[in-house]
Design an enzyme around this catalytic site. Structure first.
Site, PDB file in Angstrom:
ATOM      1  N   LYS A 319       0.839  -1.198   0.000  1.00 44.81           N
ATOM      2  CA  LYS A 319       0.000   0.000   0.000  1.00 44.81           C
ATOM      3  C   LYS A 319       0.877   1.253   0.000  1.00 44.81           C
ATOM      4  O   LYS A 319       2.010   1.216   0.466  1.00 44.81           O
ATOM      5  CB  LYS A 319      -0.846   0.024   1.284  1.00 44.81           C
ATOM      6  CG  LYS A 319      -1.968  -0.989   1.341  1.00 44.81           C
ATOM      7  CD  LYS A 319      -2.726  -0.868   2.653  1.00 44.81           C
ATOM      8  CE  LYS A 319      -3.838  -1.900   2.752  1.00 44.81           C
ATOM      9  NZ  LYS A 319      -4.905  -1.708   1.754  1.00 44.81           N
ATOM     10  N   ASP A 389      -2.835  -7.572  -1.677  1.00 45.30           N
ATOM     11  CA  ASP A 389      -3.569  -6.659  -0.802  1.00 45.30           C
ATOM     12  C   ASP A 389      -5.045  -7.056  -0.696  1.00 45.30           C
ATOM     13  O   ASP A 389      -5.784  -6.504   0.120  1.00 45.30           O
ATOM     14  CB  ASP A 389      -3.432  -5.220  -1.323  1.00 45.30           C
ATOM     15  CG  ASP A 389      -3.809  -4.196  -0.264  1.00 45.30           C
ATOM     16  OD1 ASP A 389      -3.958  -4.578   0.911  1.00 45.30           O
ATOM     17  OD2 ASP A 389      -3.942  -3.004  -0.623  1.00 45.30           O
ATOM     18  N   ARG A 393     -10.245 -11.433   1.852  1.00 45.51           N
ATOM     19  CA  ARG A 393     -11.127 -12.474   1.309  1.00 45.51           C
ATOM     20  C   ARG A 393     -10.462 -13.854   1.356  1.00 45.51           C
ATOM     21  O   ARG A 393     -11.144 -14.862   1.404  1.00 45.51           O
ATOM     22  CB  ARG A 393     -11.579 -12.097  -0.105  1.00 45.51           C
ATOM     23  CG  ARG A 393     -10.473 -12.018  -1.109  1.00 45.51           C
ATOM     24  CD  ARG A 393     -10.869 -11.182  -2.316  1.00 45.51           C
ATOM     25  NE  ARG A 393     -10.902  -9.751  -1.994  1.00 45.51           N
ATOM     26  CZ  ARG A 393     -11.244  -8.801  -2.853  1.00 45.51           C
ATOM     27  NH1 ARG A 393     -11.618  -9.126  -4.088  1.00 45.51           N
ATOM     28  NH2 ARG A 393     -11.235  -7.537  -2.504  1.00 45.51           N
TER      29      ARG A 393
HETATM   30  N1  BES Z   1      -8.066  -3.779   4.506  1.00 41.83           N
HETATM   31  C1  BES Z   1      -8.250  -3.360   3.174  1.00 41.83           C
HETATM   32  C2  BES Z   1      -9.550  -2.613   2.967  1.00 41.83           C
HETATM   33  C3  BES Z   1      -9.680  -1.275   3.651  1.00 41.83           C
HETATM   34  C4  BES Z   1      -9.454  -0.115   2.959  1.00 41.83           C
HETATM   35  C5  BES Z   1     -10.114  -1.189   4.952  1.00 41.83           C
HETATM   36  C6  BES Z   1      -9.599   1.107   3.578  1.00 41.83           C
HETATM   37  C7  BES Z   1     -10.275   0.027   5.570  1.00 41.83           C
HETATM   38  C8  BES Z   1     -10.018   1.187   4.886  1.00 41.83           C
HETATM   39  C9  BES Z   1      -8.264  -4.577   2.248  1.00 41.83           C
HETATM   40  O1  BES Z   1      -7.473  -5.644   2.640  1.00 41.83           O
HETATM   41  C10 BES Z   1      -7.757  -4.129   0.935  1.00 41.83           C
HETATM   42  O2  BES Z   1      -6.616  -3.764   0.854  1.00 41.83           O
HETATM   43  N2  BES Z   1      -8.615  -4.160  -0.095  1.00 41.83           N
HETATM   44  C11 BES Z   1      -8.265  -3.755  -1.391  1.00 41.83           C
HETATM   45  C12 BES Z   1      -8.689  -4.833  -2.350  1.00 41.83           C
HETATM   46  C13 BES Z   1      -8.165  -4.664  -3.759  1.00 41.83           C
HETATM   47  C14 BES Z   1      -6.671  -4.863  -3.761  1.00 41.83           C
HETATM   48  C15 BES Z   1      -8.842  -5.661  -4.649  1.00 41.83           C
HETATM   49  C16 BES Z   1      -8.966  -2.452  -1.692  1.00 41.83           C
HETATM   50  O3  BES Z   1     -10.116  -2.284  -1.286  1.00 41.83           O
HETATM   51  O4  BES Z   1      -8.363  -1.577  -2.299  1.00 41.83           O
HETATM   52 ZN    ZN Z   2      -7.119  -5.810   4.652  1.00 37.35          ZN
HETATM   53 MN    MN Z   3      -5.468  -5.447   1.964  1.00 40.75          MN
END
Ligand code: BES
Ligand code: ZN
Ligand code: MN
Length: 535
Positions: A319, A389, A393
């Site tokens: 990230k 990331d 899931r």
């Molecule tokens: N933990 C994050 C989602 C998240 C984002 C929680 C902002 C709280 C605040 C999750 O693991 C993630 O990184 N999701 C990605 C998925 C994508 C890579 C398909 C996302 O939502 O960008």
């Molecule tokens: Zn996450």
């Molecule tokens: Mn993530």
């Protein structure tokens, strides 16, 4: 020494010499939540002590002549009426107007009547239209006011028509108003943190048992907040498991089992295990089984899954650094699942439950899972990891399969799963996805009742191309940048074994302004209370 003992008590944990020495745990209770002392007092029998802050509600539009305010106004020689007439008191939810009542306690001079007892400080607090959120706001400002005034007790005096729902919302807000996360702050010599304020409730129709349920709920919410706010170096997956073990050992009917890395590997939970490969900490699938002494619905077992990524760096698909510290709260689903299971068991609700908390840390390293890797889930399906990331899931998939295979007859999961749900619904509503209309409606309405709001989102077979992979059964991330939250829901559904299931994406609601909210605890209690009624 303590560190070594702790590591050994957790199933499947590898020995990492020296690790704990580098990450010393903070002193003090863990997590402390809030002290919530709530007591029901009978209006006539026990006048408030002189030091107590007395709080009396006023509606919008304000009426100083309302039955509950009349004696207060009289004892204050009409000051409340004047403040209302001057427009100073408008009755807006959470409005806080303080009066100093010099030596009126026990006095029956002037136009006052015997029984118009007032302590030294009286607050007229706005409850707006009397909605649940209004009472919650009122509770929060009374708590803040009491703390500022260094009062050790606040008493809410309400009229006979105020019921357990309003009183419960006030208690909820009162706890929130007192909540601080100050474990890591040094003693402040000039302004030490004031001790907790006890709450007395006088009048209304709430029973003592209603108040103690509300207090226990508020405490569980505060503990979930503490878990979220705890930095990831103080709450690793083994720490989470140890905490779950310690807490559940003290509650009757609750059993805790922790599946560590070896168990997950042996079982074939390759999706969950893969997420932890970059971390020095092993994954922990924390299982809580609640067997109540009485059962409302024979043969039903409620399965609850919580995502507990103790830190989400994104892994190799790392990230951006800005705001990444918030990802210490990527275990908010696990916190809600754990604290609600403990609460429901503590209250002894007749609802058998099995809870699975999928704890892991998502780190980049030489041993981390890479984009393009293919893993085999507990269900037997293969998953191409397009984006490391999209780890939530992966851990959720195996936890859901585990519960579907271990007797759950309904499933609900809580996960801070997608940034897309934050864009869609913000911090007000969580996203609600479901495979069964009736069950989804049960969850939605429990959200409405409890204040943990959930908005229904679609799942449809036409979204299916999003989860397809060229090389495996599924891909964990879509090639198209669209419907991100739906995509994650479509993916999870594949791992529910056909058991009626709901998914609550709490990425927007579990963390607000950089702090945990405890979202999901109240919803789970409301849901269990509903399932406690025979159908
Ligand atoms: N933990 C994050 C989602 C998240 C984002 C929680 C902002 C709280 C605040 C999750 O693991 C993630 O990184 N999701 C990605 C998925 C994508 C890579 C398909 C996302 O939502 O960008
Ligand atoms: Zn996450
Ligand atoms: Mn993530």
């Amino acid at each position: 020494m303590i560190a070594a003992r702790r590591v050994r008590t957790v199933a499947g944990v590898k020995a990492y010499p020296g690790l704990r020495a580098r990450y010393p745990r903070a002193a003090g209770p863990f997590p402390k939540g809030v002290e919530m002392k709530v007591e029901l007092v009978s209006p006539g029998a026990e006048p408030p002590r002189a030091e107590t802050l007395l709080a009396v509600p006023i509606a919008d539009p304000p009426d100083a002549g309302a039955a509950i305010l009349r004696p207060v106004d009289r004892a204050l020689d009409g000051l409340v009426t004047r403040a209302v007439d001057d427009g100073e008191i408008r009755g807006r939810a959470g409005e806080f107007t303080l009066f100093r009542a010099a030596s009126t306690l026990g006095s029956a001079a002037g136009g006052r009547r015997a029984g118009d007892h007032l302590p030294g400080r009286v607050a007229v607090v706005g409850v707006g239209a009397g909605a649940v959120d209004d009472w919650r706001k009122a509770g929060s400002t009374v708590a803040a006011g009491a703390r500022d005034l260094r009062a050790d007790t606040a008493r809410l005096s309400v009229s006979a028509d105020v019921g357990p729902v309003e009183a419960g919302a006030f208690i909820d807000g009162f706890a929130a108003g007192q909540y601080r996360f100050d474990r890591f702050k040094g003693e402040d010599g000039d302004d030490p943190a004031p001790p907790p304020v006890a709450l007395e409730i006088s009048g209304g129709t709430a029973l003592a048992s209603d108040l103690s349920t509300a207090a226990a709920t508020a405490k569980a919410v505060a503990r979930a907040r503490d878990l979220c706010n705890t930095p990831a170096n103080h709450l690793t997956p083994p720490d989470f498991a140890e905490y779950a073990r310690e807490r559940s050992a003290a509650i009757e009917g609750l059993e805790c089992e922790v599946l560590g890395e070896e168990e997950l590997d042996a079982m074939g939970a390759g999706a969950m295990a893969s997420v932890a490969h970059g971390s020095q900490y092993p994954p922990q699938l924390i299982i809580l089984r609640y067997t109540p002494s009485a059962v409302a619905r024979e043969g039903e077992i409620l399965g609850v899954v919580g995502k507990a990524i103790t830190f989400d760096t994104g892994g190799i698909s790392i990230k951006p650094s800005g705001g990444m510290e918030e990802m210490k709260m990527d275990m908010g689903g696990g916190a809600a699942a754990l604290e609600s299971a403990l609460l429901i068991a503590e209250l002894g609700l007749p609802v058998p439950m099995i809870t699975a908390i999928a704890a892991a840390e998502n780190m980049p390293s030489g041993t981390a899972t890479k984009p393009g890797d293919v893993v085999t889930a507990l269900s037997g399906s293969t998953i191409e990891v397009i984006n490391t990331d999209a780890e939530g899931r992966l851990v959720m998939a195996d936890a859901l399969t585990y519960l579907a295979e271990h007797g759950a007859t309904r499933l609900i999961d809580f996960a801070t799963l997608t940034g897309a749900i934050v864009v869609a619904l913000g911090e007000v509503y969580a996203g609600l996805f479901g495979s069964d209309e009736e069950w989804t409606e049960d969850v939605r309405s429990a959200g409405e009742v409890s204040g943990d709001l959930c908005w229904p989102m679609p799942l449809h077979e036409r979204y299916r191309p999003l989860i397809e992979s060229d090389v495996a059964d599924f891909a964990n991330a879509a090639k198209k940048r669209q419907a991100g939250a739906v995509y994650a829901g479509m993916f999870l559904k594949e791992f529910t074994g056909g058991v009626p299931w709901c998914h609550v994406d709490i990425a927007g609601t579990a963390m607000v302004n950089g702090a945990g909210t405890g979202f999901g605890v109240r919803l789970m209690l409301a849901l269990a209370q509903r399932l406690a009624l025979t159908p």
